[in-house]
Design an enzyme around this catalytic site. Structure first.
Site, PDB file in Angstrom:
ATOM      1  CG  HIS A 103      -5.422   3.735   1.309  1.00 54.89           C
ATOM      2  ND1 HIS A 103      -5.013   2.465   0.979  1.00 54.89           N
ATOM      3  CD2 HIS A 103      -6.778   3.737   1.169  1.00 54.89           C
ATOM      4  CE1 HIS A 103      -6.056   1.724   0.636  1.00 54.89           C
ATOM      5  NE2 HIS A 103      -7.144   2.484   0.751  1.00 54.89           N
TER       6      HIS A 103
ATOM      7  CG  ASP B   9      -2.308   0.573   0.881  1.00 57.01           C
ATOM      8  OD1 ASP B   9      -2.367   1.793   0.665  1.00 57.01           O
ATOM      9  OD2 ASP B   9      -3.292  -0.197   0.829  1.00 57.01           O
TER      10      ASP B   9
ATOM     11  N   PRO C 256      85.542 -79.815   7.003  1.00 55.16           N
ATOM     12  CG  PRO C 256      85.361 -81.274   8.790  1.00 55.16           C
ATOM     13  CD  PRO C 256      85.685 -79.849   8.461  1.00 55.16           C
ATOM     14  CB  SER C 257      81.160 -82.186   3.476  1.00 54.08           C
ATOM     15  OG  SER C 257      82.077 -82.418   2.437  1.00 54.08           O
ATOM     16  N   GLY C 258      79.761 -79.717   5.163  1.00 46.74           N
ATOM     17  CA  GLY C 258      78.707 -79.342   6.097  1.00 46.74           C
ATOM     18  C   GLY C 258      79.166 -78.453   7.211  1.00 46.74           C
ATOM     19  CB  SER C 259      82.421 -77.253   8.357  1.00 51.62           C
ATOM     20  OG  SER C 259      83.037 -76.857   7.136  1.00 51.62           O
ATOM     21  N   GLY C 260      79.926 -75.250   6.913  1.00 46.40           N
ATOM     22  CA  GLY C 260      79.463 -73.880   6.746  1.00 46.40           C
ATOM     23  C   GLY C 260      80.324 -73.013   5.876  1.00 46.40           C
ATOM     24  CE  LYS C 261      84.496 -76.450   3.032  1.00 50.53           C
ATOM     25  NZ  LYS C 261      83.639 -77.433   3.728  1.00 50.53           N
ATOM     26  CB  SER C 262      79.113 -73.268   0.426  1.00 50.33           C
ATOM     27  OG  SER C 262      80.065 -74.108  -0.197  1.00 50.33           O
TER      28      SER C 262
ATOM     29  CB  SER D   4      -9.424   0.529   0.509  1.00 49.90           C
ATOM     30  OG  SER D   4      -9.145   0.742  -0.836  1.00 49.90           O
TER      31      SER D   4
END
Length: 1906
Positions: free
Chosen positions: A432, A387, A1554-1560, A695
């Site tokens: 208004h 409004d 001897p063989s098996g003693s750990g050389k290799s 209104s």
């Protein structure tokens, strides 16, 4: 390597994609062109449906019924515009000729159709011709469509000129043959979208539907080409251009000239408007005028024409002709294609102490304005008002805590939540807006003030305000009303009041303006919003304000208020000076023309005529009149000033009336910020004023609507108490329906004039219950707004809301909706009241009032009638469905004796009846014509003075009746069920171009190519994506369980580390295929396209079969055959492309995967190869890996194609018949069960098969490799038998697998065949019963085959997956066991914190990471028990000292006694077991046998350190410190015991014993073939650096090891010699051969150095040894390790090599293992080993002189030489034992060490493989006996050892003291053993200081340690 396409491949694939897209587009267009044919049968169904609902019993005769039916459902083909009515049966449609012969035929046929409607044969012929012509039109259109797509850019200019007129969009009126419904509207939309081509730059907007125009027409914005194509559609009856004259709605006269004009557009751009304005201004130059165009929004334009010397705001000028200018401007604009409606802007104008007592009263009495009679006041609600302004300082709105929130929302303000300042932020004096807001919700903050009695109605509600004016000017809202309503809606308002509007100045009184359309549009978009509009104060009929004609708004007229208001408040607060009239005195005498009100009042006593201009006299006269004539001034009378209806098209307005005369409310004091209420006392002329008008009525009605909304939202309905489950969110249409339903027609007198009589308002009832003056009556809320707390007696009115009947929750309420031809019924019962009290009871006349309201779509302003969707309300007797009355009937519009006329104008319909007997009533709402649907609606009814309730059921039909029903695009049938309700409409037939969809029971275009592509391809891709997401999620969960990251070794394949026994999971398999995911995606996409193409073929085959009976020529099937051919070609093309790509991926994957496995094998340490057979490993590499690859790639493609085919086929079979489809799903569980059983057997048998294959391969390889042994011992027959046994195992397992798959396949086949038979039988039955067509049966059968095939494929995927897991087990065991390097130090820290045991996997997290981290940061030495430091030689959690970087650790529960074939030996002894027990044990072993894979790996993988010490050069110095060692395969046997040795750089050393003693073993430890175990393993140093910290490859680049068995490759001799170095020269090879004394015999060979080893025959052992030595010499390494290199040489060669070694020692460190004294005689030092102990060391002469072990080994008389006591030898490192004594590691002190057992000796010093079980048990018994003997000896030796230790300590102390005195190091390194470490410490290796220098420095001269 990524997958790449070659250039031809790219072109090929790109062309294929374009071909598919074009095909899809053309197919889409063709399907769009195939629309439903609305034939006579469809119209007949409508008529039958109508005739059924309007039963024969309604009227006396058929004639009345037919008249009624024709009136409601008239198919009159007229287009109703405001300016013109177009009779389409006379006016021809648009000319689609365009010089085309076929189109000429079409026009002729259309004319024939119009002229020969009664001739069915001619119509059929014409329809056929039309169809043919439509086909040619479509072909022509699509040809031009394709040509336009392919047109080059060079032709743009010509193209634009040729097509500008053809493709310029314009407005066309399109009329349909039949009533428009949802489907036909969507058809038109789809057509416009599918054929729309936007070519012109000035028209970038799309073709679209603009508005509905009665009858059965749409205003459409499209191109001419579209209109031509659309006119050929069977469902279109007429198309014509929207003529410019029908767009203009203007009157050119002086009153309106100069006011703005609004042009409604269908699309616009700024450039377009600028072009218009420039063109028009150039035209208006000669008229001395201009035009200003302003774009309000994209569809609304404001235009002002003005003279050159004036601004656009001026209205007129004498210097130019505005009338002529306006005619030119608006005629030109109407001719523009973008405009569709032109109208004049209208002049806007604005249009309580006792008012609430009227609104909340009844027809008989008023109520008190208090909280008792009016308890609800809008609490929790926000109403909005737009409004002139709001005086925020007025006590009705001010807040002592918060200021007014301008342009923001603040719900904390007590009254105003927002104030939007569109113009300003205040109201003018006596404004208004302030008065309106006060009437609605104003109230002082202090309710005790007297002025609070004038508060508004909804005092607890809050206001959202929109300021529309500046100063005292009239309101000026935005041109687009949505810009005003939307902010208020967003602020929370749901009820809005507008007390202003515009008055037409051009004669269209009550016309539907664009403003009204804007209001309707907003309410249609926001249905929960309500807008109330003032009707206006023009007092005449059809004088409504323009905005008040909006269909969906609640238009409010003004009634008078309570009589007491006239004699009190009106006289106090009304300004009667406004009523002063000076015109009549002026006419009487000219001298009175200049009189003022004061002058009039001063002479009024002399001239009575001056009372007209004297306010005091006027007030006195009013007071006299109010007092003496109360019948003219009370709440039962209308205000004489209130504008009346109808609208221009005859609609009923206003809707309701509210008090609007002499309303006293808040007064604004303008800019003054002082609170004008003062102390709130009365009277208060500063704070209050009285005004009259609609209104004033509108805010009161707005407040009442707000309270009504609170009543529903808070759950007061229907109990009168706020109940949570009764809370209902109402729509605007429901509030409107409730307001109207409970309104009451005023029955007072109406004041015409003093001379006229005072007739009753009843004569003005145009319909029963409503009239054009007061609408549906005045608000009387108390009749039903029941609040129990204020009135314990329920009202006498029973109220029902549609959709809120029995067993329906208010919280779930929503509006019902209807489409064309549908209806909705509500049933209730009535019984006469037995008493005058109680619920629903009353003593008056029984009365039923029903109200139907719907929010109608906005109308086209230029239409003659503005109702779009037409619903009808009917009241029927539910017992026989006879119509009692229809909505909006009765009154003066229905003369006596005439048939009731249906309402086709209003979107509000009501029924009022007075029942006379107990009866079941049914209200039915019919969707008569809903072109824009579905249409939602609200239905409310109430009953009074009787007993009313919802009926238990609402019958809709008669039992047993069948009736055709309306369905979209087809015809259906429905039956009346036992509950007297219609059953669901079942499709009987579909129109042409549509197919039956059993899922929705409708006729759809659901089966078009486009939808299939989307459903099949899209659905499949979604499933695959979900599958991949699931796999990634599983991978994520696995990553949370460990701290490992997946790694890539260069093959592109990633593997996540896990324990060896961990299952292979989908993420593991996905990692194998992830490098090829792009290629596989492309192959999958190709498979999807091919599968989709194959799926469509049965559909078209079924169409051909269906159309055979009605087809006359094979040529009519041409398009179907072409489509089938194209689909087959696409299937062929993409199938081959997909196969080609997948084949390449297969080969690439097997290549990379085998490479990956081979890398993992090569990376293993020596222990792995000791435990596993090479033939078995090769079988995994060659057999398992390809099998795994095939399964993986096959699974992915099978899933893609299977899911694609399954989903697509299921779509079709479900749309064809969902009942038949259920038969397939009934078989799915059985198929799944069979597959599950099959997979379990398949998994086990596949593993067995792979295992037996490996065993057979292993045996064959070993036999062929050891052929000398086999032949020598004549064991050929034995080996053949064993191999045959292995093959028999393979055969038996394969046979079981074949039997399993055969039985499973047979079961599936029987099930599928049975299923096919059932489906075929039932489908044939349906065909016979006419419920199915032959074509559908054939299509369904083919699709069932597809479904079965896809299902079998998918179930087979599961079986393949199980087989894949079987083959993947051994592959992943190898991949996971491969040593790998951590990538970052952070990962090592994470592993440490995770508690990894020895660097392996597994979690040890105790959940106390925070505490652990704190301990570390605080520098604490003590770590939690689960934390394992990554530093070497730390004891593992298993109690063993294992190296974390060793793959061969004895970790976890790994059983190293397992045989190489994977069969676990049972630990329990078999001694004393019975035969039965032995058998059970054997069976148990057999079960364990098949669980194994034949591969033995460590429990956890090897983790290499993240960083190494990199050596760039090497001196060659090696030192052993306290080294002990056990082989992983024999953890119970210790090979080396506490060895201490030192090899100086550049010297030669010998190892004998001897063989098996750990050389290799010693040499292999130097080469780091085996890592040492934990702290007890000691350390080996190279140049002072622990070799554990040196990268193995880096270390071995300085070390060469010649094994006692020469290993040669199948290559030339030269290649074997030069193998150790890259790119060796021939000179290097020959020189090395000469030094190894191999050159001579090589030259004797035919090809010399190019001789292949195999071609050289059997080289002797010595020759092979010399080649191996030559290879070592050629490597030129700093350290040379020679293991028995002279063992097989003749004396001459042995002597030569010995001399060569002497040469090599110059600059090299050489360590030799030998059994001959000649080989080590000249060594600088010799170390003697026995049983893993270092017993002697020294030169040859020294050792021979000592006469110890060395002497006994190499002297001629061994027996006569006594063995020296090793414990007294200073060179025996075991005397100074740094470790705890161990009975198993300490030899006897008083006798020589006994020789090792023969069964433990292994030739060539290699660790023997595990012995058979019996030998192993014997060995264990012997070892146990030895241990017992050693324990006895140990007890005897303990005292002696203690004494020796004490002596040693005393000697050490003496030596240390002597050393300190001399300040010199000892002369011999080995003389002074290191002191024993503390119990809590470990021996520390030499490390570097902070500068990187060694802490232990070597003296260069003496080479001694400092």
């Amino acid at each position: 390597m990524k997958f790449q396409f070659s250039s031809p491949s790219k072109i090929f694939l790109f062309s294929s994609v374009i071909l598919i897209l074009i095909f899809i587009g053309i197919k889409f267009e063709l399907l769009e062109d195939t629309n439903s044919n609305r034939n006579d049968k469809f119209n007949n169904i409508i008529n039958r449906f109508i005739n059924y609902n309007i039963d024969d019993s309604i009227y006396k005769n058929k004639q009345q019924q037919q008249q009624f039916s024709n009136k409601i459902y008239s198919n009159e083909k007229k287009i109703l515009l405001k300016n013109k009515i177009i009779d389409t049966t006379i006016k021809p449609s648009i000319n689609i000729n365009n010089n085309n012969n076929n189109n000429n035929k079409l026009n002729n046929n259309n004319n024939n159709n119009n002229n020969n409607n009664n001739n069915n044969n001619n119509n059929n012929n014409n329809n056929n011709n039309n169809n043919n012509n439509n086909y040619y039109n479509s072909i022509e259109y699509y040809s031009s469509f394709v040509s336009r797509l392919l047109k080059s850019n060079d032709d743009d200019g010509i193209y634009y000129d040729d097509y500008q007129s053809k493709y310029k969009k314009n407005h066309y009126i399109v009329q349909f043959k039949d009533r428009i419904n949802d489907e036909t509207r969507e058809q038109l939309k789809e057509f416009l979208i599918g054929t729309d081509i936007t070519i012109l730059k000035e028209q970038p907007f799309k073709s679209h539907i603009v508005h509905y125009i009665p009858h059965d027409s749409f205003l459409v914005f499209m191109t001419k080409e579209q209109s031509v194509l659309l006119s050929s559609k069977e469902w279109i009856s007429w198309i014509g251009e929207h003529e410019p004259s029908n767009k203009i709605h203007l009157n050119y006269h002086e009153k309106s000239i100069g006011y703005p004009v609004y042009i409604i557009l269908s699309g616009s751009t700024n450039s377009l408007i600028q072009r218009w304005e420039n063109t028009l201004n150039s035209i208006l130059t000669s008229y001395n005028s201009k035009v200003k165009l302003t774009l309000i929004n994209q569809k609304k334009l404001k235009s002002i024409v003005y003279c050159n010397d004036e601004s656009p705001s001026s209205s007129s000028s004498s210097s130019c002709s505005l009338i002529g200018s306006e005619k030119i401007v608006y005629k030109w604009i109407s001719e523009q294609s973008e405009s569709n409606y032109i109208e004049r802007s209208e002049k806007l104008q604005t249009a309580n102490r006792l008012s609430p007592t009227v609104i909340f009263g009844t027809k008989d009495k008023l109520v008190n304005n208090d909280r008792i009679d009016i308890p609800l006041r809008g609490k929790g609600q926000i109403l909005s008002i737009a409004d002139t302004g709001l005086d925020g300082s007025h006590c009705f709105f001010s807040d002592s805590k918060y200021p007014i929130p301008f342009n923001q929302v603040n719900e904390n303000h007590r009254k105003v939540v927002t104030y939007i300042t569109y113009h300003d932020n205040e109201d003018y004096v006596n404004g208004h807006g302030t008065h309106v807001c006060g009437s609605a919700a104003g109230t002082p903050e202090d309710s005790s003030w007297a002025i609070s009695s004038f508060s508004g109605l909804a005092t607890d509600a809050k206001i959202a305000f929109y300021d529309l004016s500046s100063g005292s000017s009239e309101p000026t809202p935005p041109e687009d009303y949505s810009q005003m309503y939307k902010p208020l809606y967003d602020a929370g308002a749901r009820v809005h009041g507008d007390s202003w509007g515009s008055v037409s100045l051009q004669g269209y009184y009550g016309g539907y303006s664009d403003d009204a359309g804007g209001i309707d549009a907003f309410l249609y978009e926001y249905p929960e919003f309500s807008i109330l509009r003032a009707a206006g104060n023009n007092e005449l009929f059809a004088s409504l304000l323009a905005q008040a004609t909006a269909k969906n708004a609640i238009t409010v007229g003004a009634e008078q208020t309570a009589h007491v208001n006239y004699v009190s408040d009106a006289l106090e607060y009304y300004d009667f000076s406004d009523n002063a009239n000076f015109q009549r005195p002026c006419l009487f005498d000219k001298k009175y023309c200049n009189y003022t009100t004061a002058k009039c009042c001063s002479e009024v006593s002399n001239v009575k005529g001056l009372q007209l201009c004297c306010p005091a006299s006027i007030k006195q006269n009013a007071s006299d009149s109010f007092t003496t004539q109360p019948q003219f001034y009370n709440e039962n009378n209308m205000g004489s000033f209130s504008s009346k209806g109808p609208t221009h098209d005859g609609r009923l307005k206003p809707d309701i009336v509210a008090p609007g005369e002499y309303i006293t409310s808040a007064r604004s004091n303008g800019e003054n910020s002082t609170d004008q209420c003062g102390d709130g006392s009365l009277p208060n002329a500063n704070g209050l004023m009285s005004i009259s008008g609609t209104s004033m009525a509108t805010p009161l009605a707005t407040a009442a609507t707000t309270i009504l909304r609170q009543y529903l939202v808070d759950g007061y309905f229907p109990t009168g108490e706020s109940v949570e489950e009764n809370k209902l969110l109402p729509t605007g249409s429901l509030l409107k329906a409730l307001m109207i339903n409970n309104a009451q027609l005023l029955n007072g007198t109406y004041f015409w004039s003093a001379s006229s009589t005072n007739p009753s308002n009843a004569i003005f009832e145009q319909i029963n219950g409503a009239n054009l003056i007061q609408g549906w009556g005045a608000l009387r809320m108390n009749n039903w707004l029941y609040v129990k707390s204020s009135n314990p007696t329920p009202p006498s009115r029973w109220i029902g809301i549609g959709g809120l009947g029995k067993n329906q929750k208010a919280t779930e309420w929503k509006e019902d909706s209807l489409s064309s031809g549908l209806n909705k019924s509500y049933c209730f019962t009535y019984k006469p009241s037995s008493s005058s009290s109680g619920s629903g009871g009353g003593g008056g006349t029984p009365r039923i009032v029903a109200t139907l309201v719907w929010t109608d779509p906005p109308s086209y302003s230029g239409a003659k009638f503005n109702l779009v969707n037409n619903l009808d309300l009917l009241l029927l007797n539910s017992d026989d469905d006879s119509i009692i009355t229809i909505g909006n009937s009765g009154g003066s519009l229905q003369p006596a004796g005439k048939v009731a006329q249906p309402d086709t104008l209003n979107n509000v319909e009501g029924i009022i009846i007075n029942p006379t007997k107990a009866m079941n009533y049914k209200f039915t709402i019919a969707g008569t014509n809903v072109p824009i649907g579905p249409q939602k609606f609200s239905f409310v009814f109430h009953g009074e003075n009787g007993q009313f309730d919802w009926a238990d059921s609402c019958p809709q039909c008669v039992d047993g009746v069948q009736f055709p029903c309306l369905i979209t695009n087809g015809i259906g049938i429905q039956s009346c069920g036992s509950d007297l309700l219609w059953t669901k409409c079942i499709v009987q037939s579909c129109n042409e171009g549509y197919n039956y969809n059993s899922l929705k029971n409708t006729c759809d275009k659901f089966l078009s190519y486009n939808y299939i592509i989307i459903i099949v391809a899209g659905g499949t891709m979604v499933l695959i994506i979900l599958l991949l997401m699931w796999i990634k999620y599983q991978e994520y969960k696995e990553s949370k369980r460990d701290s490992f990251r997946r790694f890539d070794d260069g093959t592109g394949i990633f593997v996540r580390p896990k324990d060896k026994d961990a299952k292979v999971t989908p993420p593991d398999l996905y990692n194998l295929v992830s490098p090829f995911i792009i290629e596989l995606t492309i192959a999958t996409a190709c498979s999807l396209v091919a599968t989709a193409a194959s799926i469509l073929q049965p559909f078209y085959i079924g169409n051909i079969v269906n159309n055979i009976p009605t087809t006359k020529s094979i040529g009519e099937f041409k398009s179907d055959f072409i489509i089938i051919f194209i689909l087959a070609f696409i299937e062929f093309l993409f199938t081959n492309v997909g196969s080609w790509i997948s084949g390449i991926v297969n080969e690439k994957m097997v290549m990379r995967l085998q490479n990956k496995v081979f890398r993992a094998l090569i990376a293993q340490d020596m222990g792995f190869f000791q435990r596993n057979n090479s033939a078995l490993l090769m079988n995994v590499l060659i057999v398992d890996t390809p099998m795994l690859r095939s399964a993986l790639t096959g699974i992915l493609l099978s899933i893609a194609t299977g899911v694609c085919k399954l989903v697509g086929s299921l779509v079709f079979i479900f749309t064809i018949s969902w009942k038949l489809s259920l038969a397939f799903f009934a078989a799915v569980p059985i198929l799944g069960l069979v597959t599950q059983i099959q997979s379990q057997f398949t998994k086990r048998l596949t593993r067995q098969l792979l295992f037996h294959n490996s065993k057979a391969s292993q045996h064959g390889t070993e036999s062929l490799t050891n052929m000398h042994v086999v032949t020598n011992y004549c064991k050929q027959e034995k080996e053949m038998v064993k191999y045959s046994d292995q093959l028999m195992n393979v055969f038996i397992t394969a046979r079981k697998l074949i039997i399993t798959n055969t039985f499973a396949g047979t079961g599936k086949w029987l099930l599928i065949e049975s299923l096919t038979f059932v489906i075929l039988y039932f489908s044939a039955y349906l065909v016979i019963q006419k419920q199915f067509t032959v074509g559908l049966m054939i299509s369904f059968s083919l699709y069932i085959g597809y479904v079965v095939d896809a299902s079998s494929s998918l179930f087979g995927v599961y079986v393949s997956y199980i087989q894949c897991l079987a083959s993947a087990t051994r592959v992943f065991m190898i991949l996971r066991s491969a040593p790998r390097k951590r990538t970052t130090l952070e990962e090592e820290e994470a592993d440490r914190l995770a508690g990894l045991s020895g660097g392996g996997g597994g979690g040890g997290d105790n959940g106390d990471d925070k505490k652990d981290k704190q301990n570390i940061e605080n520098g604490k030495d003590v770590l939690p028990s689960n934390i394992i430091t990554p530093i070497d030689n730390v004891e593992n959690s298993n109690g063993k000292q294992d190296d974390p970087n060793n793959n061969n650790n004895n970790i976890g529960n790994l059983d190293y006694s397992e045989q190489l074939d994977g069969v676990s030996t049972v630990a329990d002894s078999t001694v004393g077991l019975t035969k039965r027990e032995l058998k059970k044990q054997k069976e148990k072993e057999q079960k364990e046998y098949f669980k194994q894979t034949g591969i033995s790996v460590a429990e956890t993988p090897t983790f290499l350190p993240s960083s190494y010490t990199e050596l760039t050069e090497c001196r060659g110095e090696i030192e052993f410190k306290n080294v002990s060692f056990r082989y992983p395969t024999r953890p119970d046997v210790q090979v080396l015991h506490n060895i201490n040795m030192k090899f100086e750089a550049g010297k030669c050393y010998g190892l004998v014993g001897p063989s098996g003693s750990g050389k290799s073993t010693t040499l292999e430890l130097i080469s780091k073939f085996y890592p040492l175990h934990g702290e007890t393993g000691g350390k080996i140093y190279m140049d002072g650096i622990d070799i554990a910290k040196i990268r193995p490859n880096n270390l071995r680049s300085f070390v060469t090891n010649v094994h006692q068995h020469p290993f040669l490759f199948d290559a030339t001799i030269g290649e074997n010699i030069g193998y150790a170095i890259d790119n060796p020269t021939q000179e290097d090879i020959i020189e090395a051969a000469k030094l190894a004394y191999a050159h001579e015999f090589i030259n004797d060979l035919p090809k010399k150095y190019d001789t292949q080893i195999g071609e050289a025959g059997n080289l002797s052992g010595g020759q092979k040894k010399r080649i191996a030595v030559a290879r070592a010499i050629c490597a030129k390494r700093k350290i040379m390790l020679l293991d028995e290199i002279t063992a097989e040489l003749d004396p001459e060669s042995e002597e030569a090599i010995t001399q060569s070694i002497k040469v090599l020692t110059q600059g090299h460190t050489v360590v030799m293992v030998a059994h001959k004294v000649a080989a080590v005689r000249d060594c600088d030092k010799i170390f003697v080993l026995e049983k893993g102990y270092l017993v002697e060391e020294g030169t040859h002469d020294e050792l021979m002189a000592n006469k110890g072990k060395y002497y006994r080994m190499f002297s001629e008389d061994k027996d006569d030489t006594p063995l020296q006591n090793n414990n007294n030898n200073k060179n025996n490192n075991n005397n100074n034992n740094n470790n705890e004594p161990s009975s198993s590691s300490t030899p006897p002190n008083d006798q020589p060490t006994p020789p090792p057992q023969e069964q433990q000796e292994q030739k060539n010093d290699q660790p023997p493989p595990p012995p058979p079980q019996e030998q192993q048990e014997q060995q264990e018994q012997q070892q146990q006996q030895q241990q017992e003997q050693q324990q006895q000896q140990q007890q005897q030796q303990q005292q002696q050892q203690q004494q020796q230790q004490q002596q040693q300590q005393q000697q050490q102390q003496q030596q240390q003291q002597q050393q300190q005195q001399n300040d010199q190091p000892p002369n011999d390194y080995d003389q002074v053993p290191p002191p024993p470490p503390l119990p809590s410490e470990s021996p520390s290796p030499p490390t570097g200081n902070n500068d990187g220098q060694p802490l232990v420095q070597m003296d260069e001269e003496n080479d001694e340690e400092r």
